[in-house]
Structure formats: C-alpha cells, structure tokens
Design an enzyme around this catalytic site. Structure first.
Site, short mmCIF file in Angstrom:
data_model
loop_
_atom_site.label_atom_id
_atom_site.label_comp_id
_atom_site.label_asym_id
_atom_site.label_seq_id
_atom_site.Cartn_x
_atom_site.Cartn_y
_atom_site.Cartn_z
N CYS A 2 2.57 -4.91 6.70
CA CYS A 2 2.40 -4.67 5.26
C CYS A 2 3.70 -4.20 4.62
CB CYS A 2 1.32 -3.61 5.04
SG CYS A 2 -0.32 -4.14 5.58
N HIS A 51 0.82 -1.21 0.00
CA HIS A 51 0.00 0.00 0.00
C HIS A 51 0.85 1.26 0.00
CE1 HIS A 51 0.73 0.66 4.30
NE2 HIS A 51 0.24 -0.54 4.58
#
Length: 166
Positions: A141, A124
C-alpha cells in the site's frame, strides 16, 4: 425548570463540542482532484487538478519497494495506471482509499506464474495512531500520516485516476 435545564444542557453540549478535537471526516472546498501521481523513487504523492499540483505528500510504500507488484505477499507497491475504486471509513489504518489493483494484465501475469496477484492495495494512514512511521512498512500500500489521510480522503472521489511510477 425543565426549559432552563434544557437550555443549560444544550449550552454545555455546544461548548464541549467546540472544545472537542476535529473528527477524522473533514470537508474540502478547494479545486477538484482530477488525478494522483505517485513517484515511488521520490517517496512522494501528488494530488492534481488537471496539470496543477494541489498538494504533495511524503509517502511510505511496501517493505520491498523496488519493482512492480506481481504476486500476493511480495511486499511491492504496484506500478501502472489504476483508479480509486472504494473507500474504507473503518480501516485498521485510520481511513483508506482503495486502488483498483489488480487489473487484467496483473492478474494474467500472476496466474502465468501459478500465483495470486493479491489485492487490497490502498492509500491509508499510519499503523500506530500516536507514532509517526519512519520506513517503508506496508504490504504494498501507500501510507501517509493520519492527519494527511483525513485531508486526502476528503479531497478524492471514487474514479479518480492514479499513476504509480517507479
């Protein structure tokens, strides 16, 4: 008179559109991305077409980057072979591509410890749209800049394999 206003209005909209910034959804016409390799130690992500690097990106990881993610909340980024399995155009972090963590082994390992393996692992964008990140900060992430995630989001389709290495 109405026709003149319509023409002038259309011209105004067209010229404003030309001045507007590019949106977050981009087009990509290059070679297909057939794989992704993440080298956590290098803080680099490579987008591949077969065995050729198409692009590479500096990345940020979980706030506790050493080792494989085992349980929810450990701050680690998983290691192993996964796939891109979903897209989120409305991500809190600009745009995001889901990674198929946890797999069956990840789930079994966490359950054997009496814990949840966690989930929602993504590639992301940034946490703050106007400020570039400087250190590892995610909950597991892989983060890149917002400009980079726009390019990556356009290049990668669901199902592309991702190898995340130590």
């Amino acid at each position: 008179m109405k026709r003149r206003n319509l023409i002038l209005g259309g011209a105004a909209v067209a010229s404003l559109g030309a001045c507007a910034q590019q949106g977050k959804f981009r087009n990509y016409n290059g070679p297909a991305v057939t794989g992704i390799v993440v080298n956590k130690g290098e803080r680099k992500m490579y987008l591949l077409n077969e065995d050729r690097v198409v692009q590479d990106h500096k990345i940020f990881l979980g706030f506790a980057p050493e080792g494989h993610k085992q349980i929810e909340g450990d701050g680690k980024t998983p290691e192993g072979l996964y796939r891109i399995d979903r897209r989120n155009p409305n991500s809190r972090f600009h745009l995001s591509l889901g990674i198929s963590y946890p797999n069956a082994v990840d789930t079994r390992t966490a359950r054997d410890m009496g814990k949840s393996p966690g989930g929602d692992i993504f590639i992301h964008g940034q946490r703050h749209p106007k400020r570039r990140d400087k250190d590892d900060w995610t909950w597991g992430c892989i983060a890149v800049s917002n400009d980079e995630i726009e390019k990556i989001y356009a290049m990668i389709i669901d199902g592309v394999p991702i190898a995340i290495n130590a």
